[in-house]
Scaffold this motif. Structure first.
Motif, PDB file in Angstrom:
ATOM      1  N   GLU A  45      34.869  28.836  67.614  1.00 20.64           N
ATOM      2  CA  GLU A  45      33.707  28.459  66.798  1.00 20.64           C
ATOM      3  C   GLU A  45      34.074  27.360  65.805  1.00 20.64           C
ATOM      4  N   SER A  46      35.201  27.523  65.113  1.00 22.98           N
ATOM      5  CA  SER A  46      35.592  26.518  64.110  1.00 22.98           C
ATOM      6  C   SER A  46      35.916  25.178  64.747  1.00 22.98           C
TER       7      SER A  46
ATOM      8  N   SER B 285      34.639  23.987  67.286  1.00 22.64           N
ATOM      9  CA  SER B 285      33.416  23.388  67.823  1.00 22.64           C
ATOM     10  C   SER B 285      32.642  22.613  66.764  1.00 22.64           C
ATOM     11  N   LEU B 286      33.059  22.714  65.503  1.00 21.27           N
ATOM     12  CA  LEU B 286      32.357  22.030  64.420  1.00 21.27           C
ATOM     13  C   LEU B 286      32.861  20.595  64.285  1.00 21.27           C
ATOM     14  N   GLN B 287      32.612  19.812  65.298  1.00 21.80           N
ATOM     15  CA  GLN B 287      33.014  18.416  65.271  1.00 21.80           C
ATOM     16  C   GLN B 287      32.055  17.622  66.161  1.00 21.80           C
TER      17      GLN B 287
ATOM     18  N   SER C 291      26.705  17.535  62.966  1.00 25.85           N
ATOM     19  CA  SER C 291      26.716  18.292  61.718  1.00 25.85           C
ATOM     20  C   SER C 291      27.031  19.758  61.988  1.00 25.85           C
ATOM     21  N   ASP C 292      27.610  20.424  60.999  1.00 26.84           N
ATOM     22  CA  ASP C 292      27.928  21.841  61.146  1.00 26.84           C
ATOM     23  C   ASP C 292      26.665  22.643  61.446  1.00 26.84           C
ATOM     24  N   ARG C 293      25.567  22.298  60.777  1.00 31.02           N
ATOM     25  CA  ARG C 293      24.321  23.035  60.992  1.00 31.02           C
ATOM     26  C   ARG C 293      23.850  22.915  62.433  1.00 31.02           C
TER      27      ARG C 293
ATOM     28  N   ALA D 268      25.704  22.190  65.067  1.00 33.21           N
ATOM     29  CA  ALA D 268      26.660  22.864  65.944  1.00 33.21           C
ATOM     30  C   ALA D 268      26.448  24.370  65.913  1.00 33.21           C
ATOM     31  N   LEU D 269      26.260  24.934  64.719  1.00 32.28           N
ATOM     32  CA  LEU D 269      26.065  26.382  64.602  1.00 32.28           C
ATOM     33  C   LEU D 269      24.742  26.818  65.221  1.00 32.28           C
TER      34      LEU D 269
END
Length: 310
Positions: free
Chosen positions: A39-40, A42-44, A47-49, A51-52
């Motif tokens: 999960e972490s 994948s934050l690339q 934006s983090d929002r 991606a989440l």
């Protein structure tokens, strides 16, 4: 920088994982830690929002999913293990890879991730944990840090790099994401794992917000270490070194008595919070035209900042 730490410094960076993450570390729960890392990592790219949100709307690959997918003789020779997986080349949109004849039977495309790079990253991480750490990531971190901690010369550096260097070879994981993720994991460890916390204190994630702040404020120029954003940020005299130099002059204990005196991650995180749109939202490209000197007279740093143009 003292002002930045007072305005944006977080007082809860240690032990944030008192819930599920810390319990997984205590229990040696590698499958949970694998899923947390996926999960972490994948934050690339977006934006983090965003991606989440994507991950919330799609199934996430679990440790058990990949165990089952790799339990049978592989359809592709690259799926034999960590060292053979190099050069997979799977592209989701084009539906191509380095072994097109095996693609129809391949398990790499099965997780519904945003793009093929993340599919490759997920398998590369799984194979690393399975083949390099013998399926026990927590014990591998313990052993790596214990060995690197022997002696006093460059001890902090050696402990960081005992983890960073091997994990850097996992497909698609940048230094920024790796440092950010490891810092969160290591600082979530219980007090019974002091080497984890000690190493996490020095893990610094340099993103464009942090680099651009150090550039706009004139800190990089004043130190004579000008460079473009990228790998140079982690080179000698790059942004990471600059943050560590600053951290040695700011006593983090004044913000939380449980903090170490020298806490580079705290300083870097304070810069990020001061700039990030989701946090204090002061010094970023949405608010500043880098073709001009910053005009934000309400910024607490306005009078001492160089307000340099890009």
């Amino acid at each position: 920088m003292d002002t930045i730490c007072r305005l944006a410094g977080a007082d809860d960076l240690i032990g944030q994982g008192t819930g599920r993450l810390q319990q997984a570390i205590v229990d040696g729960d590698t499958p949970y830690l694998f899923e947390h890392l996926v999960e972490s990592f994948s934050l690339q790219g977006i934006s983090d929002r965003a991606a989440l949100t994507y991950m919330e709307n799609h199934d996430r690959p679990s440790w058990r999913d990949l165990q089952q997918a790799t339990s049978r003789p592989p359809a592709c020779p690259k799926l034999r293990g960590y060292w053979t997986f190099c050069g997979c080349g799977y592209r989701k949109a084009a539906r191509t890879c380095a072994e097109p004849g095996a693609l129809a039977e391949c398990s790499v495309p099965r997780p519904a991730l945003r793009n093929g790079r993340l599919n490759q990253m997920t398998y590369s991480l799984f194979f690393f944990i399975r083949d390099v750490t013998d399926g026990n990531l927590i014990d591998w971190i313990d052993r790596s840090l214990a060995q690197a901690s022997l002696g006093t010369k460059n001890r902090a550096y050696r402990m960081r790099h005992a983890l960073i260097e091997p994990l850097r070879n996992i497909y698609g994981v940048s230094d920024k994401v790796l440092n950010m993720t490891l810092a969160d994991v290591l600082l979530a460890a219980p007090a019974s794992k002091p080497l984890w916390r000690e190493t996490g204190f020095g893990m610094i994630a340099i993103d464009t917000l942090v680099h651009n702040f150090l550039s706009r404020s004139g800190i990089i120029h004043r130190l004579g270490h000008e460079h473009s954003y990228g790998s140079a940020c982690y080179s000698t005299n790059g942004c990471a070194d600059i943050v560590r130099r600053i951290a040695r002059r700011i006593d983090a204990k004044q913000f939380n008595l449980e903090y170490p005196t020298n806490f580079a991650r705290f300083v870097q995180h304070a810069i990020w919070r001061y700039c990030a749109q989701s946090e204090l939202n002061v010094c970023n490209g949405n608010n500043i035209d880098d073709d001009l000197r910053c005009q934000n007279g309400n910024c607490a740093l306005f009078r001492c900042c160089d307000r340099a143009r890009d």
